[in-house]
Design a protein around this motif. Structure first.
Motif, PDB file in Angstrom:
ATOM      1  N   ARG A   5       2.317  -0.604  -8.132  1.00 56.43           N
ATOM      2  CA  ARG A   5       1.765  -0.587  -6.782  1.00 56.43           C
ATOM      3  C   ARG A   5       1.941  -1.962  -6.160  1.00 56.43           C
ATOM      4  NH1 ARG A   5       1.003   4.212  -4.813  1.00 56.43           N
ATOM      5  NH2 ARG A   5      -1.165   4.453  -4.435  1.00 56.43           N
ATOM      6  N   THR A   6       2.211  -1.980  -4.887  1.00 55.89           N
ATOM      7  CA  THR A   6       2.286  -3.256  -4.194  1.00 55.89           C
ATOM      8  C   THR A   6       1.008  -3.459  -3.415  1.00 55.89           C
ATOM      9  OG1 THR A   6       3.320  -2.306  -2.231  1.00 55.89           O
ATOM     10  CG2 THR A   6       4.793  -3.038  -3.989  1.00 55.89           C
ATOM     11  N   ARG A   8       0.593  -3.563  -0.292  1.00 52.84           N
ATOM     12  CA  ARG A   8       0.587  -3.012   1.071  1.00 52.84           C
ATOM     13  C   ARG A   8       0.375  -1.502   1.055  1.00 52.84           C
ATOM     14  NH1 ARG A   8       5.972  -5.965   2.898  1.00 52.84           N
ATOM     15  NH2 ARG A   8       6.679  -4.411   1.434  1.00 52.84           N
ATOM     16  N   SER A  10       0.094   2.280   0.392  1.00 55.22           N
ATOM     17  CA  SER A  10       0.534   3.270  -0.573  1.00 55.22           C
ATOM     18  C   SER A  10       1.991   3.089  -0.999  1.00 55.22           C
ATOM     19  CB  SER A  10       0.356   4.665   0.022  1.00 55.22           C
ATOM     20  OG  SER A  10       1.189   4.798   1.155  1.00 55.22           O
ATOM     21  N   GLU A  11       2.573   1.952  -0.718  1.00 57.02           N
ATOM     22  CA  GLU A  11       3.968   1.727  -1.079  1.00 57.02           C
ATOM     23  C   GLU A  11       4.101   1.547  -2.591  1.00 57.02           C
ATOM     24  OE1 GLU A  11       6.276  -1.987  -0.094  1.00 57.02           O
ATOM     25  OE2 GLU A  11       6.994  -0.546   1.398  1.00 57.02           O
ATOM     26  N   THR A  12       5.082   2.198  -3.159  1.00 58.25           N
ATOM     27  CA  THR A  12       5.339   2.132  -4.581  1.00 58.25           C
ATOM     28  C   THR A  12       6.752   1.632  -4.800  1.00 58.25           C
ATOM     29  OG1 THR A  12       3.886   4.024  -4.929  1.00 58.25           O
ATOM     30  CG2 THR A  12       5.403   3.491  -6.702  1.00 58.25           C
ATOM     31  N   ASP A  57      14.366  -2.780   1.805  1.00 55.68           N
ATOM     32  CA  ASP A  57      14.130  -1.461   1.213  1.00 55.68           C
ATOM     33  C   ASP A  57      14.375  -1.426  -0.292  1.00 55.68           C
ATOM     34  OD1 ASP A  57      13.609  -0.480   3.798  1.00 55.68           O
ATOM     35  OD2 ASP A  57      15.749  -0.131   4.130  1.00 55.68           O
ATOM     36  N   LYS A  73      11.736   0.450  -2.845  1.00 53.55           N
ATOM     37  CA  LYS A  73      10.416   0.645  -2.257  1.00 53.55           C
ATOM     38  C   LYS A  73      10.367   2.080  -1.740  1.00 53.55           C
ATOM     39  CE  LYS A  73      10.290  -4.168  -0.912  1.00 53.55           C
ATOM     40  NZ  LYS A  73      10.324  -5.122   0.189  1.00 53.55           N
ATOM     41  N   ASN A  75       8.786   4.885   0.268  1.00 56.74           N
ATOM     42  CA  ASN A  75       7.894   5.195   1.376  1.00 56.74           C
ATOM     43  C   ASN A  75       8.655   6.136   2.307  1.00 56.74           C
ATOM     44  OD1 ASN A  75       9.615   3.519   2.939  1.00 56.74           O
ATOM     45  ND2 ASN A  75       8.405   1.726   2.383  1.00 56.74           N
ATOM     46  N   THR A  78      12.181   4.915   3.478  1.00 50.93           N
ATOM     47  CA  THR A  78      13.321   4.969   2.552  1.00 50.93           C
ATOM     48  C   THR A  78      13.643   6.388   2.106  1.00 50.93           C
ATOM     49  OG1 THR A  78      11.867   4.532   0.659  1.00 50.93           O
ATOM     50  CG2 THR A  78      12.959   2.634   1.674  1.00 50.93           C
TER      51      THR A  78
END
Length: 86
Positions: A5-6, A8, A10-12, A57, A73, A75, A78
């Motif tokens: 997890r990052t 920011r 829900s970005e994975t 990306d 990334k 999301n 992408t």
């Protein structure tokens, strides 16, 4: 593949290791000759063909022995272009 997890939302970020991917594909498709270089080129073709931007990306890391790992990334920004490309 593994993910992290990052900071920011829900970005994975998914990490693709071409050597592990090659081993998994060879288990399923035994009659085809695969190389790690071919896997790397296919991954880059998918990223660039989907018009993803390097560093924004996806990004590539290299180990001390020269092996590469590809990080994408995941999301909506992408996934949509990749879905259209595939």
């Amino acid at each position: 593949m593994h993910y992290e997890r990052t900071g920011r939302g829900s970005e994975t970020i998914y990490t693709v290791n071409p050597r592990v991917l090659r081993d998994e594909i060879e288990k399923k498709v035994k009659s085809e000759k695969l190389t790690t270089v071919n896997i790397c080129r296919t991954i880059l073709a998918l990223f660039y063909g989907s018009e993803l931007r390097e560093e924004d990306d996806f990004y590539v890391t290299t180990t001390s022995r020269g092996r590469r790992n590809y990080h994408i990334k995941v999301n909506t920004h992408t996934l949509k272009p990749m879905h259209r490309f595939v």
